[in-house]
Design a protein around this motif. Sequence first.
Motif, short mmCIF file in Angstrom:
data_model
loop_
_atom_site.label_atom_id
_atom_site.label_comp_id
_atom_site.label_asym_id
_atom_site.label_seq_id
_atom_site.Cartn_x
_atom_site.Cartn_y
_atom_site.Cartn_z
N LYS A 71 0.83 -1.20 0.00
CA LYS A 71 0.00 0.00 0.00
C LYS A 71 0.87 1.26 0.00
O LYS A 71 0.43 2.33 0.31
CB LYS A 71 -0.92 0.00 1.23
CG LYS A 71 -1.97 -1.10 1.22
CD LYS A 71 -2.86 -1.02 2.45
CE LYS A 71 -3.93 -2.11 2.42
NZ LYS A 71 -4.88 -1.93 1.32
N MET A 72 2.15 1.07 -0.31
CA MET A 72 3.07 2.20 -0.33
C MET A 72 2.86 3.01 -1.60
O MET A 72 2.78 2.46 -2.70
CB MET A 72 4.51 1.71 -0.25
CG MET A 72 5.53 2.82 -0.04
SD MET A 72 7.20 2.17 0.19
CE MET A 72 7.91 2.55 -1.41
N LEU A 73 2.77 4.33 -1.46
CA LEU A 73 2.50 5.21 -2.60
C LEU A 73 3.72 6.01 -3.04
O LEU A 73 3.69 6.65 -4.07
CB LEU A 73 1.36 6.17 -2.25
CG LEU A 73 0.04 5.50 -1.85
CD1 LEU A 73 -0.99 6.57 -1.49
CD2 LEU A 73 -0.48 4.62 -2.98
N GLY A 74 4.79 5.98 -2.26
CA GLY A 74 5.98 6.72 -2.65
C GLY A 74 6.80 7.15 -1.45
O GLY A 74 6.68 6.60 -0.36
N HIS A 75 7.66 8.16 -1.68
CA HIS A 75 8.52 8.70 -0.65
C HIS A 75 8.34 10.21 -0.58
O HIS A 75 7.90 10.84 -1.54
CB HIS A 75 10.00 8.43 -0.96
CG HIS A 75 10.35 7.00 -1.17
ND1 HIS A 75 10.11 6.33 -2.36
CD2 HIS A 75 10.93 6.10 -0.35
CE1 HIS A 75 10.54 5.09 -2.26
NE2 HIS A 75 11.03 4.92 -1.04
N ILE A 76 8.71 10.79 0.55
CA ILE A 76 8.71 12.24 0.69
C ILE A 76 9.85 12.63 1.61
O ILE A 76 10.14 11.95 2.60
CB ILE A 76 7.36 12.75 1.24
CG1 ILE A 76 7.31 14.27 1.21
CG2 ILE A 76 7.09 12.22 2.65
CD1 ILE A 76 5.94 14.84 1.49
N GLN A 77 10.54 13.70 1.26
CA GLN A 77 11.60 14.22 2.11
C GLN A 77 10.98 14.96 3.29
O GLN A 77 10.12 15.82 3.11
CB GLN A 77 12.51 15.18 1.32
CG GLN A 77 13.59 15.84 2.14
CD GLN A 77 14.66 14.87 2.62
OE1 GLN A 77 14.94 13.89 1.92
NE2 GLN A 77 15.24 15.13 3.78
N ILE A 78 11.40 14.59 4.50
CA ILE A 78 10.88 15.26 5.69
C ILE A 78 12.02 15.89 6.47
O ILE A 78 13.17 15.45 6.40
CB ILE A 78 10.09 14.30 6.61
CG1 ILE A 78 10.97 13.12 7.06
CG2 ILE A 78 8.82 13.81 5.94
CD1 ILE A 78 10.33 12.23 8.10
N SER A 79 11.70 16.95 7.18
CA SER A 79 12.65 17.63 8.06
C SER A 79 11.92 17.93 9.36
O SER A 79 11.26 18.97 9.48
CB SER A 79 13.18 18.90 7.40
OG SER A 79 14.08 19.58 8.26
N LEU A 80 12.03 17.02 10.30
CA LEU A 80 11.29 17.15 11.55
C LEU A 80 12.10 17.93 12.56
O LEU A 80 13.31 17.74 12.70
CB LEU A 80 10.94 15.77 12.12
CG LEU A 80 10.15 14.82 11.21
CD1 LEU A 80 9.84 13.53 11.96
CD2 LEU A 80 8.87 15.47 10.70
N HIS A 81 11.43 18.81 13.29
CA HIS A 81 12.13 19.57 14.32
C HIS A 81 11.16 19.92 15.44
O HIS A 81 9.93 19.85 15.30
CB HIS A 81 12.74 20.86 13.73
CG HIS A 81 11.75 21.77 13.07
ND1 HIS A 81 11.08 22.76 13.74
CD2 HIS A 81 11.30 21.83 11.79
CE1 HIS A 81 10.28 23.40 12.91
NE2 HIS A 81 10.38 22.85 11.72
N SER A 82 11.74 20.28 16.57
CA SER A 82 10.99 20.78 17.72
C SER A 82 11.69 22.06 18.16
O SER A 82 12.85 22.01 18.60
CB SER A 82 10.98 19.76 18.85
OG SER A 82 10.33 20.29 20.00
#
Length: 217
Positions: free
Chosen positions: A85-96
């Motif tokens: 059910k995977m549709l692709g990838h996305i670049q993420i940049s998580l921060h707090s």
Amino acid sequence: LVGQAATPASVASAPQQFVVLPFEYVDRHIFVKVEDSNLGTLRLMVDTGWEVTTLAFSSASKGKIRNNMTDRFYTGEGFGSGKSKMLGHIQISLHSGNSNLLDQDALVFEDAAVMLSPQWQMDGVLGWDFFQHWCVRLRYGARQMEISPPQNCAAPAEKHETLKMQWTPQGLLMPATLTLADDHVLKLQLMLDTGNDTTLFLHPQLRSAAGLSNEAS
């Protein structure tokens, strides 16, 4: 619960001190809120048993999804053999705040594969790939997740036990001995899975070893 990374942090700029994320504990699951530079606030389930950090399509669609499907497909607990059910990838940049937590690709799945309960209102799963890079302390009483670089990781001051575990790319494994009511003894490798709401979940292949019928109940 304290976990120390097996390798130095390499996916984000290490915070100079503890980053403390408040978490919600709902239906025996942990949820934290983090910020993404492009996607805004994300509510993620903390799941050490989910191999790769994953976003639901409805949340990831605010950014640029790359639907290159040349690699192996994933399931929630590692690589699977069923329909992807995977549709692709996305670049993420998580921060707090000013602290970067995770800069890498995340997987994008259909909403139904990620949002396991509509009541949780979650955007995705913070998976094992995150926990491999940080010292993470889960304080259930205070409802806080403390994050720091591995070099700043120290044993808690309060009384605690140290468990022997094995760090693997798929998750954290703990050798254990399970003694059943009939005194039958099983030698097991248990995965530490914060996303599972059952205290102990055994693979169906152990039915015979546990003296249970192989017929589905």
